[in-house]
Design a protein around this motif. Structure first.
Motif, mmCIF file in Angstrom:
data_model
loop_
_atom_site.group_PDB
_atom_site.id
_atom_site.type_symbol
_atom_site.label_atom_id
_atom_site.label_comp_id
_atom_site.label_asym_id
_atom_site.label_seq_id
_atom_site.Cartn_x
_atom_site.Cartn_y
_atom_site.Cartn_z
ATOM 1 N N PRO A 199 40.135 44.274 39.793
ATOM 2 C CA PRO A 199 38.811 43.880 40.274
ATOM 3 C C PRO A 199 37.713 44.525 39.430
ATOM 4 C CG PRO A 199 39.865 45.407 41.814
ATOM 5 C CD PRO A 199 40.864 45.105 40.762
ATOM 6 N N THR A 200 36.657 43.780 39.217
ATOM 7 C CA THR A 200 35.493 44.303 38.504
ATOM 8 C C THR A 200 34.337 44.570 39.469
ATOM 9 O OG1 THR A 200 34.756 42.046 38.016
ATOM 10 C CG2 THR A 200 36.129 43.161 36.365
ATOM 11 N N ASP A 205 31.325 50.085 39.786
ATOM 12 C CA ASP A 205 31.729 51.464 39.455
ATOM 13 C C ASP A 205 33.170 51.764 39.842
ATOM 14 O OD1 ASP A 205 31.418 51.371 42.186
ATOM 15 O OD2 ASP A 205 30.385 53.290 42.360
ATOM 16 N N LEU A 206 33.972 50.734 40.118
ATOM 17 C CA LEU A 206 35.303 50.945 40.682
ATOM 18 C C LEU A 206 36.250 51.664 39.724
ATOM 19 C CD1 LEU A 206 37.097 50.427 43.135
ATOM 20 C CD2 LEU A 206 37.769 48.267 42.087
ATOM 21 N N GLY A 207 36.365 51.188 38.529
ATOM 22 C CA GLY A 207 37.284 51.806 37.572
ATOM 23 C C GLY A 207 38.735 51.428 37.833
ATOM 24 N N THR A 242 38.417 31.292 52.164
ATOM 25 C CA THR A 242 38.808 30.868 50.824
ATOM 26 C C THR A 242 38.572 31.999 49.839
ATOM 27 O OG1 THR A 242 36.604 29.980 50.324
ATOM 28 C CG2 THR A 242 38.225 28.444 51.249
ATOM 29 N N VAL A 243 39.303 31.949 48.728
ATOM 30 C CA VAL A 243 39.086 32.811 47.568
ATOM 31 C C VAL A 243 39.074 31.900 46.355
ATOM 32 C CG1 VAL A 243 40.042 34.617 46.104
ATOM 33 C CG2 VAL A 243 40.105 34.876 48.592
ATOM 34 N N ARG A 272 36.125 39.281 49.870
ATOM 35 C CA ARG A 272 36.081 38.090 49.016
ATOM 36 C C ARG A 272 35.431 38.409 47.673
ATOM 37 N NH1 ARG A 272 33.294 33.318 51.191
ATOM 38 N NH2 ARG A 272 34.432 32.223 49.570
ATOM 39 N N ARG A 273 34.412 39.251 47.663
ATOM 40 C CA ARG A 273 33.771 39.613 46.391
ATOM 41 C C ARG A 273 34.736 40.364 45.492
ATOM 42 N NH1 ARG A 273 27.744 41.859 46.408
ATOM 43 N NH2 ARG A 273 28.109 41.424 44.192
ATOM 44 N N ILE A 274 35.517 41.271 46.086
ATOM 45 C CA ILE A 274 36.522 41.986 45.307
ATOM 46 C C ILE A 274 37.563 41.008 44.789
ATOM 47 C CG2 ILE A 274 38.397 43.687 45.432
ATOM 48 C CD1 ILE A 274 36.630 45.200 47.498
ATOM 49 N N ALA A 275 38.069 40.137 45.683
ATOM 50 C CA ALA A 275 39.125 39.191 45.298
ATOM 51 C C ALA A 275 38.658 38.261 44.190
ATOM 52 C CB ALA A 275 39.548 38.381 46.519
#
Length: 197
Positions: A76-77, A81-83, A135-136, A190-193
């Motif tokens: 995931p982007t 700041d996830l990394g 949905t994704v 959903r945003r992460i996916a």
């Protein structure tokens, strides 16, 4: 197939239809089945216990997982700041599997969220009381916030039940089943996916 899955997910919201739909509903490598008793997730769960995902076998590195498992490992982007994941697992079993875990920055004993990638096959059964259709990237997906049991098929042994209390988003894309588990809203999940690259 997309329409059929959408109809089945919708049916899960209606109790008398849900019991029949769950008998044969698959979403990728996960099959939904009716619980036969009280799910372990709803009784006797110690909130201070070590998160189950950190006890998976096959801990490895991201690079080693990419070499060992024939799945295109996407990260995931979002959030920006996830990394890279803090922990990576590639347990041996009937399905190619990679589980990536991001820990809370201020408390490395707590899981921020985990992303499970499952190849084709039947890796797990999910026992759940309600599944919401979503949905994704335009494809059918399932979302639940209810405690449930997640039965993992690892090695050739009997399925291992895991108590899940965090929300879960489940979807399939390009032959891979994705399972995102963490304390988040549906919109966040959903945003992460949809940020996977």
């Amino acid at each position: 197939a997309v329409v059929a899955i959408s109809l089945l997910l919708a049916a899960l919201l209606i109790p008398d239809l849900r019991s029949r739909a769950l008998d044969f509903l698959h979403l990728g490598a996960v099959r939904f089945v009716e619980p036969t008793g009280t799910p372990a997730a709803t009784v006797g769960l110690d909130p201070s216990a070590r998160p189950w995902v950190l006890s998976l076998p096959g801990e490895t590195t991201l690079d080693a997982a990419r070499d060992a498992v024939p799945l295109p490992i996407r990260l995931p982007t979002y959030p920006p700041d996830l990394g890279a994941p803090d922990r990576v697992f590639a347990p041996e079993g009937p399905v190619d599997t990679v589980v990536m875990v991001w820990l809370q920055p201020d408390d490395p004993t707590r899981v921020r969220f985990s992303l499970h990638m499952l190849g084709t096959g039947n890796f797990a059964h999910k026992l759940t009381a309600q599944l919401e259709e979503t949905t994704v990237n335009g494809a059918p997906a399932g979302w639940t916030t209810e405690p449930h049991e997640y039965l993992l098929f690892i090695d050739d042994s009997d399925p291992v039940p895991r108590a899940v209390t965090a929300p879960v988003l489940l979807w399939a894309q390009d032959g891979i089943t994705y399972r995102l588990e963490g304390d988040m809203t549906l919109n966040e999940a959903r945003r992460i996916a949809e940020s996977l690259e």
